[in-house]
Design a protein around this motif. Structure first.
Motif, mmCIF file in Angstrom:
data_model
loop_
_atom_site.group_PDB
_atom_site.id
_atom_site.type_symbol
_atom_site.label_atom_id
_atom_site.label_comp_id
_atom_site.label_asym_id
_atom_site.label_seq_id
_atom_site.Cartn_x
_atom_site.Cartn_y
_atom_site.Cartn_z
ATOM 1 N N LEU A 1 0.814 -1.151 -0.017
ATOM 2 C CA LEU A 1 0.134 0.071 -0.192
ATOM 3 C C LEU A 1 0.894 1.298 0.000
ATOM 4 O O LEU A 1 1.795 1.348 0.754
ATOM 5 C CB LEU A 1 -0.959 0.082 1.129
ATOM 6 C CG LEU A 1 -1.936 -1.111 1.235
ATOM 7 C CD1 LEU A 1 -2.689 -0.867 2.736
ATOM 8 C CD2 LEU A 1 -2.967 -1.152 0.113
ATOM 9 N N HIS B 1 0.967 5.290 0.387
ATOM 10 C CA HIS B 1 0.095 6.378 0.846
ATOM 11 C C HIS B 1 0.865 7.696 0.376
ATOM 12 O O HIS B 1 1.812 7.812 1.005
ATOM 13 C CB HIS B 1 -0.135 6.413 2.153
ATOM 14 C CG HIS B 1 -0.967 5.347 2.737
ATOM 15 N ND1 HIS B 1 -2.429 5.053 2.205
ATOM 16 C CD2 HIS B 1 -0.536 4.508 3.532
ATOM 17 C CE1 HIS B 1 -2.717 4.092 2.707
ATOM 18 N NE2 HIS B 1 -1.985 3.644 3.684
ATOM 19 N N ASP C 1 -0.563 14.237 0.579
ATOM 20 C CA ASP C 1 -1.947 14.614 0.140
ATOM 21 C C ASP C 1 -1.954 15.881 1.324
ATOM 22 O O ASP C 1 -2.006 15.633 2.438
ATOM 23 C CB ASP C 1 -2.905 13.706 0.339
ATOM 24 C CG ASP C 1 -4.002 14.076 -0.215
ATOM 25 O OD1 ASP C 1 -4.277 15.321 -0.392
ATOM 26 O OD2 ASP C 1 -4.939 13.257 -0.367
ATOM 27 N N ALA D 1 -7.644 10.582 8.610
ATOM 28 C CA ALA D 1 -6.287 10.820 7.851
ATOM 29 C C ALA D 1 -5.907 12.240 7.724
ATOM 30 O O ALA D 1 -6.526 13.024 6.797
ATOM 31 C CB ALA D 1 -6.244 9.933 6.952
ATOM 32 N N ARG E 1 -0.741 14.652 4.706
ATOM 33 C CA ARG E 1 0.475 13.544 4.621
ATOM 34 C C ARG E 1 1.422 14.337 4.032
ATOM 35 O O ARG E 1 1.064 14.589 2.691
ATOM 36 C CB ARG E 1 -0.185 12.417 4.115
ATOM 37 C CG ARG E 1 1.102 11.195 4.264
ATOM 38 C CD ARG E 1 0.378 9.830 3.839
ATOM 39 N NE ARG E 1 -0.405 9.825 2.761
ATOM 40 C CZ ARG E 1 -1.715 9.616 2.713
ATOM 41 N NH1 ARG E 1 -2.387 9.286 3.832
ATOM 42 N NH2 ARG E 1 -2.433 9.717 1.710
ATOM 43 N N ALA F 1 5.293 10.530 1.683
ATOM 44 C CA ALA F 1 4.914 9.202 1.145
ATOM 45 C C ALA F 1 5.131 8.072 2.288
ATOM 46 O O ALA F 1 6.157 8.201 2.926
ATOM 47 C CB ALA F 1 5.188 8.756 -0.071
ATOM 48 N N ARG G 1 -12.879 5.919 1.366
ATOM 49 C CA ARG G 1 -12.308 7.071 1.567
ATOM 50 C C ARG G 1 -13.049 8.448 1.121
ATOM 51 O O ARG G 1 -13.410 8.489 -0.076
ATOM 52 C CB ARG G 1 -10.835 7.031 1.007
ATOM 53 C CG ARG G 1 -9.972 8.445 1.260
ATOM 54 C CD ARG G 1 -8.854 8.336 0.305
ATOM 55 N NE ARG G 1 -7.760 9.324 0.856
ATOM 56 C CZ ARG G 1 -6.839 9.284 1.727
ATOM 57 N NH1 ARG G 1 -7.033 8.094 2.673
ATOM 58 N NH2 ARG G 1 -6.068 10.146 2.075
ATOM 59 N N ARG H 1 -12.578 12.307 0.636
ATOM 60 C CA ARG H 1 -11.395 13.525 0.661
ATOM 61 C C ARG H 1 -12.171 14.628 1.071
ATOM 62 O O ARG H 1 -13.174 15.171 0.115
ATOM 63 C CB ARG H 1 -10.790 13.454 -0.690
ATOM 64 C CG ARG H 1 -9.240 14.128 -0.779
ATOM 65 C CD ARG H 1 -8.664 13.574 -1.781
ATOM 66 N NE ARG H 1 -7.501 14.278 -1.863
ATOM 67 C CZ ARG H 1 -6.750 14.895 -3.084
ATOM 68 N NH1 ARG H 1 -7.553 15.310 -3.789
ATOM 69 N NH2 ARG H 1 -5.875 15.619 -2.774
ATOM 70 N N CYS I 1 2.021 -0.180 10.010
ATOM 71 C CA CYS I 1 1.599 0.947 10.423
ATOM 72 C C CYS I 1 1.712 0.928 11.866
ATOM 73 O O CYS I 1 1.622 0.036 12.488
ATOM 74 C CB CYS I 1 -0.006 0.679 10.048
ATOM 75 S SG CYS I 1 -0.143 0.983 8.256
#
Length: 262
Positions: free
Chosen positions: A34, A36, A39, A59, A62, A65, A78, A80, A262
Protein backbone atom coordinates in the motif's frame (compact mmCIF):
# COMPACT_ATOMS: atom_id res chain seq x y z
CA UNK A 1 -4.37 -6.08 -6.42
CA UNK A 2 -6.74 -3.76 -4.50
CA UNK A 3 -9.56 -2.40 -6.65
CA UNK A 4 -10.23 1.36 -6.42
CA UNK A 5 -13.65 2.50 -7.57
CA UNK A 6 -14.63 6.18 -7.71
CA UNK A 7 -18.10 6.84 -6.38
CA UNK A 8 -20.49 9.70 -6.97
CA UNK A 9 -20.51 12.24 -4.16
CA UNK A 10 -24.09 12.63 -2.84
CA UNK A 11 -25.57 16.08 -3.34
CA UNK A 12 -25.67 17.07 0.35
CA UNK A 13 -21.95 16.27 0.68
CA UNK A 14 -20.58 18.00 -2.42
CA UNK A 15 -19.67 21.24 -0.67
CA UNK A 16 -17.74 19.29 1.98
CA UNK A 17 -16.33 16.29 0.07
CA UNK A 18 -14.36 16.50 -3.18
CA UNK A 19 -14.25 12.79 -4.00
CA UNK A 20 -15.21 9.37 -2.65
CA UNK A 21 -13.27 6.23 -3.43
CA UNK A 22 -14.20 2.68 -2.51
CA UNK A 23 -11.22 0.34 -2.18
CA UNK A 24 -11.86 -3.38 -2.10
CA UNK A 25 -8.92 -5.59 -1.28
CA UNK A 26 -8.25 -9.09 -2.51
CA UNK A 27 -8.14 -12.03 -0.14
CA UNK A 28 -5.64 -11.71 2.73
CA UNK A 29 -3.17 -14.10 1.08
CA UNK A 30 -3.00 -11.80 -1.99
CA UNK A 31 -1.99 -8.62 -0.21
CA UNK A 32 0.07 -6.09 -2.17
CA UNK A 33 2.04 -3.06 -0.93
CA UNK A 34 0.00 0.00 0.00
CA UNK A 35 1.44 3.36 -1.04
CA UNK A 36 0.11 6.44 0.71
CA UNK A 37 1.22 9.44 -1.35
CA UNK A 38 1.57 13.01 -0.04
CA UNK A 39 -1.77 14.77 0.23
CA UNK A 40 -2.56 18.19 1.69
CA UNK A 41 -6.24 17.28 2.11
CA UNK A 42 -7.70 15.56 5.16
CA UNK A 43 -9.84 12.45 4.63
CA UNK A 44 -12.41 10.41 6.47
CA UNK A 45 -11.79 6.69 6.08
CA UNK A 46 -14.32 3.98 6.87
CA UNK A 47 -12.95 0.45 6.85
CA UNK A 48 -13.96 -3.04 7.85
CA UNK A 49 -11.78 -6.08 8.43
CA UNK A 50 -12.36 -9.68 7.41
CA UNK A 51 -13.50 -10.20 11.01
CA UNK A 52 -16.32 -7.66 10.34
CA UNK A 53 -14.88 -5.03 12.68
CA UNK A 54 -15.30 -1.46 11.49
CA UNK A 55 -13.71 1.91 12.21
CA UNK A 56 -14.09 5.51 11.06
CA UNK A 57 -10.74 7.28 10.96
CA UNK A 58 -9.40 10.74 10.18
CA UNK A 59 -6.27 10.85 8.02
CA UNK A 60 -4.70 14.27 8.35
CA UNK A 61 -2.51 16.03 5.79
CA UNK A 62 0.34 13.75 4.70
CA UNK A 63 3.60 15.55 3.94
CA UNK A 64 5.58 12.48 2.81
CA UNK A 65 4.78 9.14 1.22
CA UNK A 66 4.65 5.98 3.30
CA UNK A 67 4.85 2.38 2.15
CA UNK A 68 3.16 -0.46 4.03
CA UNK A 69 2.51 -4.16 3.74
CA UNK A 70 -0.96 -5.03 2.47
CA UNK A 71 -3.72 -5.15 5.07
CA UNK A 72 -6.86 -7.21 5.54
CA UNK A 73 -9.46 -4.55 4.73
CA UNK A 74 -12.14 -6.04 2.48
CA UNK A 75 -13.95 -2.67 2.50
CA UNK A 76 -12.30 0.74 2.68
CA UNK A 77 -14.20 3.92 1.88
CA UNK A 78 -12.28 7.21 1.60
CA UNK A 79 -13.97 10.61 1.63
CA UNK A 80 -11.54 13.36 0.68
CA UNK A 81 -12.60 16.57 2.40
CA UNK A 82 -12.41 19.90 0.61
CA UNK A 83 -9.89 22.45 1.90
CA UNK A 84 -11.51 24.45 4.69
CA UNK A 85 -14.17 21.81 5.37
CA UNK A 86 -12.09 19.62 7.70
CA UNK A 87 -11.54 22.46 10.19
CA UNK A 88 -15.28 23.14 10.29
CA UNK A 89 -16.21 19.47 10.67
CA UNK A 90 -13.60 18.39 13.20
CA UNK A 91 -13.29 21.53 15.31
CA UNK A 92 -9.50 21.39 15.76
CA UNK A 93 -6.64 23.11 13.91
CA UNK A 94 -5.44 20.88 11.09
CA UNK A 95 -1.88 21.39 12.30
CA UNK A 96 -2.74 18.91 15.07
CA UNK A 97 -3.42 16.17 12.50
CA UNK A 98 -0.45 16.53 10.14
CA UNK A 99 0.99 13.08 9.31
CA UNK A 100 -1.42 11.43 11.76
CA UNK A 101 -4.33 9.00 11.55
CA UNK A 102 -6.73 9.16 14.51
CA UNK A 103 -10.06 7.63 15.38
CA UNK A 104 -12.91 10.03 14.67
CA UNK A 105 -14.21 9.42 18.20
CA UNK A 106 -11.21 11.34 19.55
CA UNK A 107 -12.45 14.47 17.80
CA UNK A 108 -16.19 13.99 17.56
CA UNK A 109 -18.46 12.94 20.43
CA UNK A 110 -21.05 10.44 19.27
CA UNK A 111 -19.04 9.24 16.27
CA UNK A 112 -19.26 5.64 17.48
CA UNK A 113 -22.81 5.38 16.19
CA UNK A 114 -21.63 6.04 12.64
CA UNK A 115 -19.59 2.85 12.53
CA UNK A 116 -22.27 0.41 13.65
CA UNK A 117 -21.85 -2.85 11.77
CA UNK A 118 -24.07 -3.39 8.77
CA UNK A 119 -26.77 -6.01 9.01
CA UNK A 120 -25.71 -7.86 5.84
CA UNK A 121 -22.36 -8.31 4.11
CA UNK A 122 -21.90 -5.69 1.39
CA UNK A 123 -24.13 -3.10 3.06
CA UNK A 124 -21.32 -1.30 4.89
CA UNK A 125 -20.51 1.29 2.23
CA UNK A 126 -24.13 2.17 1.45
CA UNK A 127 -25.14 2.46 5.09
CA UNK A 128 -22.11 4.47 6.22
CA UNK A 129 -22.66 6.89 3.34
CA UNK A 130 -26.27 7.36 4.39
CA UNK A 131 -25.15 8.13 7.96
CA UNK A 132 -22.43 10.54 6.84
CA UNK A 133 -24.79 12.26 4.41
CA UNK A 134 -26.92 13.22 7.41
CA UNK A 135 -24.19 13.71 10.01
CA UNK A 136 -21.58 15.82 8.20
CA UNK A 137 -23.81 18.75 7.12
CA UNK A 138 -25.34 18.76 10.61
CA UNK A 139 -21.88 19.41 12.08
CA UNK A 140 -21.65 22.64 10.09
CA UNK A 141 -25.00 24.14 11.06
CA UNK A 142 -23.73 25.30 14.45
CA UNK A 143 -20.68 27.09 13.07
CA UNK A 144 -20.60 30.88 13.15
CA UNK A 145 -20.65 33.05 10.06
CA UNK A 146 -17.03 34.01 10.86
CA UNK A 147 -16.01 30.32 10.88
CA UNK A 148 -17.75 29.77 7.56
CA UNK A 149 -16.07 32.85 6.06
CA UNK A 150 -12.64 31.60 7.17
CA UNK A 151 -13.39 28.21 5.64
CA UNK A 152 -14.32 29.86 2.36
CA UNK A 153 -11.06 31.84 2.32
CA UNK A 154 -9.10 28.63 2.84
CA UNK A 155 -11.01 26.91 0.05
CA UNK A 156 -10.47 29.82 -2.36
CA UNK A 157 -6.75 29.97 -1.57
CA UNK A 158 -6.26 26.23 -2.08
CA UNK A 159 -8.13 26.40 -5.38
CA UNK A 160 -5.97 29.31 -6.56
CA UNK A 161 -2.79 27.42 -5.70
CA UNK A 162 -4.02 24.26 -7.41
CA UNK A 163 -5.08 26.07 -10.56
CA UNK A 164 -1.52 27.19 -11.23
CA UNK A 165 0.19 25.43 -14.12
CA UNK A 166 3.76 25.36 -15.29
CA UNK A 167 5.77 28.39 -14.24
CA UNK A 168 2.72 30.66 -13.98
CA UNK A 169 2.82 30.86 -10.22
CA UNK A 170 0.65 33.38 -8.40
CA UNK A 171 2.40 34.43 -5.15
CA UNK A 172 0.42 34.13 -1.94
CA UNK A 173 0.65 37.93 -1.52
CA UNK A 174 -1.23 38.40 -4.80
CA UNK A 175 -3.87 35.87 -3.79
CA UNK A 176 -4.28 37.66 -0.45
CA UNK A 177 -4.83 41.03 -2.16
CA UNK A 178 -7.38 39.49 -4.49
CA UNK A 179 -9.24 38.01 -1.49
CA UNK A 180 -9.03 41.35 0.38
CA UNK A 181 -7.09 40.06 3.40
CA UNK A 182 -3.53 40.53 4.62
CA UNK A 183 -0.88 38.06 3.52
CA UNK A 184 -0.06 37.17 7.14
CA UNK A 185 -3.72 36.54 7.95
CA UNK A 186 -4.14 34.32 4.90
CA UNK A 187 -1.03 32.30 5.74
CA UNK A 188 -2.35 31.76 9.28
CA UNK A 189 -5.75 30.69 7.93
CA UNK A 190 -4.16 28.17 5.55
CA UNK A 191 -2.02 26.62 8.31
CA UNK A 192 -5.02 26.39 10.63
CA UNK A 193 -7.50 25.20 8.00
CA UNK A 194 -5.30 22.86 5.96
CA UNK A 195 -2.44 22.02 8.30
CA UNK A 196 0.55 23.12 6.21
CA UNK A 197 1.72 26.58 5.06
CA UNK A 198 1.10 27.66 1.45
CA UNK A 199 4.64 26.87 0.30
CA UNK A 200 4.47 23.29 1.54
CA UNK A 201 0.99 22.97 0.05
CA UNK A 202 2.49 23.95 -3.32
CA UNK A 203 5.31 21.41 -2.94
CA UNK A 204 2.84 18.62 -2.30
CA UNK A 205 0.68 19.66 -5.24
CA UNK A 206 3.66 19.70 -7.62
CA UNK A 207 4.66 16.18 -6.64
CA UNK A 208 1.05 15.02 -7.03
CA UNK A 209 1.09 16.41 -10.59
CA UNK A 210 4.15 14.28 -11.29
CA UNK A 211 2.39 11.24 -9.85
CA UNK A 212 -0.65 11.92 -12.04
CA UNK A 213 1.34 12.32 -15.25
CA UNK A 214 4.50 10.30 -14.63
CA UNK A 215 3.62 7.05 -16.36
CA UNK A 216 2.79 8.86 -19.59
CA UNK A 217 5.94 11.04 -19.48
CA UNK A 218 8.67 8.64 -18.37
CA UNK A 219 10.62 9.37 -21.56
CA UNK A 220 10.06 13.16 -21.26
CA UNK A 221 10.97 14.10 -17.69
CA UNK A 222 11.92 17.65 -18.64
CA UNK A 223 8.51 18.27 -20.16
CA UNK A 224 6.77 16.86 -17.09
CA UNK A 225 8.91 19.01 -14.79
CA UNK A 226 7.85 22.17 -16.62
CA UNK A 227 4.19 21.14 -16.72
CA UNK A 228 4.16 20.32 -12.99
CA UNK A 229 5.65 23.70 -12.07
CA UNK A 230 9.29 22.86 -11.33
CA UNK A 231 12.26 24.98 -12.41
CA UNK A 232 13.84 22.06 -14.24
CA UNK A 233 14.20 18.28 -14.20
CA UNK A 234 16.77 18.24 -11.39
CA UNK A 235 14.49 20.36 -9.21
CA UNK A 236 11.66 17.89 -9.83
CA UNK A 237 13.84 14.88 -9.05
CA UNK A 238 15.06 16.39 -5.77
CA UNK A 239 11.59 17.39 -4.59
CA UNK A 240 10.08 14.07 -5.63
CA UNK A 241 12.74 12.13 -3.76
CA UNK A 242 12.27 14.25 -0.63
CA UNK A 243 8.52 13.63 -0.51
CA UNK A 244 8.35 10.13 -2.03
CA UNK A 245 11.57 8.57 -0.72
CA UNK A 246 12.82 7.51 -4.17
CA UNK A 247 13.52 9.29 -7.49
CA UNK A 248 10.71 9.46 -10.07
CA UNK A 249 12.21 6.84 -12.39
CA UNK A 250 12.61 4.35 -9.52
CA UNK A 251 9.08 4.93 -8.27
CA UNK A 252 7.43 4.39 -11.65
CA UNK A 253 9.57 1.30 -12.22
CA UNK A 254 8.24 -0.18 -8.98
CA UNK A 255 11.49 0.15 -7.01
CA UNK A 256 9.95 1.30 -3.73
CA UNK A 257 11.46 1.89 -0.27
CA UNK A 258 11.27 -0.85 2.35
CA UNK A 259 7.74 -1.53 3.58
CA UNK A 260 6.86 -0.33 7.07
CA UNK A 261 4.39 -1.47 9.71
CA UNK A 262 1.55 0.91 10.48
Amino acid sequence: MPIELPMAVPGPLRWLVSEITSVRACAPYERTPLVHVPDADTSLIFRTTWARRSALLVAGPRTRASYHAGKDFPVCLRLRLRPGAARLLLGVPMTELVDRVVDLEELWDGAAGLTAAAARPGDDVRRILQRLQAALPARITGRSSADLARGELVRATAQALRDQTGQQREPIAVIARRLAVSERHLRDLVRDGIGVPPKRFERIERVRRVLAGGRAHTARWGQLAATAGFYDQSHMAAEFRTLMGVPPAAFFAGRLPSLQHC
